[in-house]
Design a protein around this motif. Structure first.
Motif, PDB file in Angstrom:
ATOM      1  N   GLU A  51       0.824  -1.077  -0.040  1.00 49.85           N
ATOM      2  CA  GLU A  51      -0.084  -0.026  -0.092  1.00 49.85           C
ATOM      3  C   GLU A  51       0.790   1.423  -0.067  1.00 49.85           C
ATOM      4  O   GLU A  51       0.552   2.194  -0.643  1.00 49.85           O
ATOM      5  CB  GLU A  51      -0.922  -0.031   1.122  1.00 49.85           C
ATOM      6  CG  GLU A  51      -2.046  -1.000   1.153  1.00 49.85           C
ATOM      7  CD  GLU A  51      -2.935  -0.777   0.060  1.00 49.85           C
ATOM      8  OE1 GLU A  51      -3.079   0.574  -0.504  1.00 49.85           O
ATOM      9  OE2 GLU A  51      -3.606  -1.695  -0.459  1.00 49.85           O
ATOM     10  N   LEU A  52       1.885   1.313   0.928  1.00 49.89           N
ATOM     11  CA  LEU A  52       2.779   2.335   0.939  1.00 49.89           C
ATOM     12  C   LEU A  52       3.310   2.699  -0.268  1.00 49.89           C
ATOM     13  O   LEU A  52       3.407   3.923  -0.694  1.00 49.89           O
ATOM     14  CB  LEU A  52       3.884   2.605   2.141  1.00 49.89           C
ATOM     15  CG  LEU A  52       2.966   2.294   3.434  1.00 49.89           C
ATOM     16  CD1 LEU A  52       4.091   2.283   4.364  1.00 49.89           C
ATOM     17  CD2 LEU A  52       2.239   3.765   3.747  1.00 49.89           C
ATOM     18  N   VAL A  53       4.040   1.882  -0.827  1.00 45.75           N
ATOM     19  CA  VAL A  53       5.010   2.053  -2.146  1.00 45.75           C
ATOM     20  C   VAL A  53       3.954   2.422  -3.232  1.00 45.75           C
ATOM     21  O   VAL A  53       4.185   3.251  -3.987  1.00 45.75           O
ATOM     22  CB  VAL A  53       5.989   0.453  -2.478  1.00 45.75           C
ATOM     23  CG1 VAL A  53       6.613   0.838  -3.926  1.00 45.75           C
ATOM     24  CG2 VAL A  53       6.810   0.448  -1.424  1.00 45.75           C
ATOM     25  N   SER A  54       2.788   1.680  -3.275  1.00 45.13           N
ATOM     26  CA  SER A  54       1.831   1.869  -4.510  1.00 45.13           C
ATOM     27  C   SER A  54       1.415   3.156  -4.296  1.00 45.13           C
ATOM     28  O   SER A  54       1.148   3.993  -5.432  1.00 45.13           O
ATOM     29  CB  SER A  54       0.670   0.845  -4.369  1.00 45.13           C
ATOM     30  OG  SER A  54      -0.237   1.151  -5.243  1.00 45.13           O
ATOM     31  N   ASN A  55       0.905   3.786  -3.234  1.00 41.92           N
ATOM     32  CA  ASN A  55       0.318   5.142  -3.039  1.00 41.92           C
ATOM     33  C   ASN A  55       1.484   5.912  -3.435  1.00 41.92           C
ATOM     34  O   ASN A  55       1.186   7.341  -3.951  1.00 41.92           O
ATOM     35  CB  ASN A  55       0.139   5.386  -1.601  1.00 41.92           C
ATOM     36  CG  ASN A  55      -1.348   4.820  -1.241  1.00 41.92           C
ATOM     37  OD1 ASN A  55      -2.068   4.346  -2.430  1.00 41.92           O
ATOM     38  ND2 ASN A  55      -1.818   4.631   0.059  1.00 41.92           N
ATOM     39  N   ALA A  56       2.907   6.063  -2.942  1.00 42.79           N
ATOM     40  CA  ALA A  56       3.902   7.005  -3.055  1.00 42.79           C
ATOM     41  C   ALA A  56       4.042   6.884  -4.706  1.00 42.79           C
ATOM     42  O   ALA A  56       4.409   7.994  -5.229  1.00 42.79           O
ATOM     43  CB  ALA A  56       5.225   6.340  -2.539  1.00 42.79           C
ATOM     44  N   LEU A  57       4.198   5.836  -5.557  1.00 47.11           N
ATOM     45  CA  LEU A  57       4.240   5.887  -6.789  1.00 47.11           C
ATOM     46  C   LEU A  57       3.175   6.425  -7.292  1.00 47.11           C
ATOM     47  O   LEU A  57       3.203   7.040  -8.633  1.00 47.11           O
ATOM     48  CB  LEU A  57       5.051   4.393  -7.360  1.00 47.11           C
ATOM     49  CG  LEU A  57       6.225   4.079  -6.768  1.00 47.11           C
ATOM     50  CD1 LEU A  57       6.464   2.904  -7.246  1.00 47.11           C
ATOM     51  CD2 LEU A  57       7.355   5.109  -7.091  1.00 47.11           C
ATOM     52  N   ARG A  58       1.830   5.930  -7.395  1.00 46.83           N
ATOM     53  CA  ARG A  58       0.803   6.002  -7.993  1.00 46.83           C
ATOM     54  C   ARG A  58       0.184   7.325  -7.990  1.00 46.83           C
ATOM     55  O   ARG A  58      -0.003   8.211  -9.075  1.00 46.83           O
ATOM     56  CB  ARG A  58      -0.101   5.128  -8.041  1.00 46.83           C
ATOM     57  CG  ARG A  58      -0.027   3.583  -8.322  1.00 46.83           C
ATOM     58  CD  ARG A  58      -1.347   2.827  -8.399  1.00 46.83           C
ATOM     59  NE  ARG A  58      -0.955   1.468  -8.594  1.00 46.83           N
ATOM     60  CZ  ARG A  58      -1.445   0.391  -8.317  1.00 46.83           C
ATOM     61  NH1 ARG A  58      -2.393   0.473  -7.208  1.00 46.83           N
ATOM     62  NH2 ARG A  58      -1.328  -0.668  -8.600  1.00 46.83           N
ATOM     63  N   HIS A  59       0.227   7.897  -6.657  1.00 43.88           N
ATOM     64  CA  HIS A  59      -0.556   8.891  -6.378  1.00 43.88           C
ATOM     65  C   HIS A  59       0.576  10.267  -6.325  1.00 43.88           C
ATOM     66  O   HIS A  59       0.115  11.603  -6.629  1.00 43.88           O
ATOM     67  CB  HIS A  59      -1.355   8.882  -5.145  1.00 43.88           C
ATOM     68  CG  HIS A  59      -2.345   7.919  -5.233  1.00 43.88           C
ATOM     69  ND1 HIS A  59      -3.280   8.056  -6.148  1.00 43.88           N
ATOM     70  CD2 HIS A  59      -2.481   6.758  -4.364  1.00 43.88           C
ATOM     71  CE1 HIS A  59      -4.065   7.000  -5.860  1.00 43.88           C
ATOM     72  NE2 HIS A  59      -3.427   6.219  -5.203  1.00 43.88           N
ATOM     73  N   GLY A  60       1.782   9.978  -5.477  1.00 40.86           N
ATOM     74  CA  GLY A  60       2.911  11.085  -5.566  1.00 40.86           C
ATOM     75  C   GLY A  60       3.521  11.085  -6.617  1.00 40.86           C
ATOM     76  O   GLY A  60       4.283  12.344  -6.897  1.00 40.86           O
TER      77      GLY A  60
END
Length: 137
Positions: A51-60
């Motif tokens: 979740e953390l890596v996905s959010n950082a890359l997809r949203h950030g």
């Protein structure tokens, strides 16, 4: 004895982040094979890392290059997670509004899971980077 491992990756603007998300998950599973967490905490750690890596890359990183560094440290009955990224400012420790999962893909509840399973969460924005620390037990 504390043991730690580091994963780092870079995703260029406009590139598909999925290979890096999968690589981070593989990194987490390799770490888990050698750490002392119980089975339930192992599951939590894998989900939280994804979740953390996905959010950082997809949203950030929707409109910019993003690099991410993930440190995992085995501390016996718990694991310390440190995530650093160059994405857009985003504080995952902020209280979330009640979110219902998307009926299409189930998305939209990842941060609620991170907040529920992560202990001692701390976020900082410094030098243009997001810094997140949390513990999984």
């Amino acid at each position: 004895m504390h043991q730690g491992r580091r994963f780092s990756a870079f995703v260029a603007k406009g590139r598909d982040p999925h290979p890096v998300i999968l690589a981070a998950l593989q990194f987490a599973h390799a770490f888990l094979a050698q750490c002392s967490l119980d089975e339930r905490a192992r599951f939590k750690l894998a989900v939280v890392v994804e979740e953390l890596v996905s959010n950082a890359l997809r949203h950030g990183g929707q409109d910019r290059d993003v690099d991410v560094a993930l440190d995992l440290e085995d501390m016996g009955s718990r694991v310390l997670i440190l995530l650093e990224d160059s994405g857009e400012p985003f504080d995952p420790t902020d209280p979330l509004p009640r979110v219902r999962p998307s009926p299409t893909n189930g998305g939209g509840i990842g941060l609620a899971i991170v907040q529920a399973w992560g202990a001692d969460m701390a976020y900082e924005r410094r030098e243009g980077r997001n810094w997140l620390k949390l513990v999984i037990r």
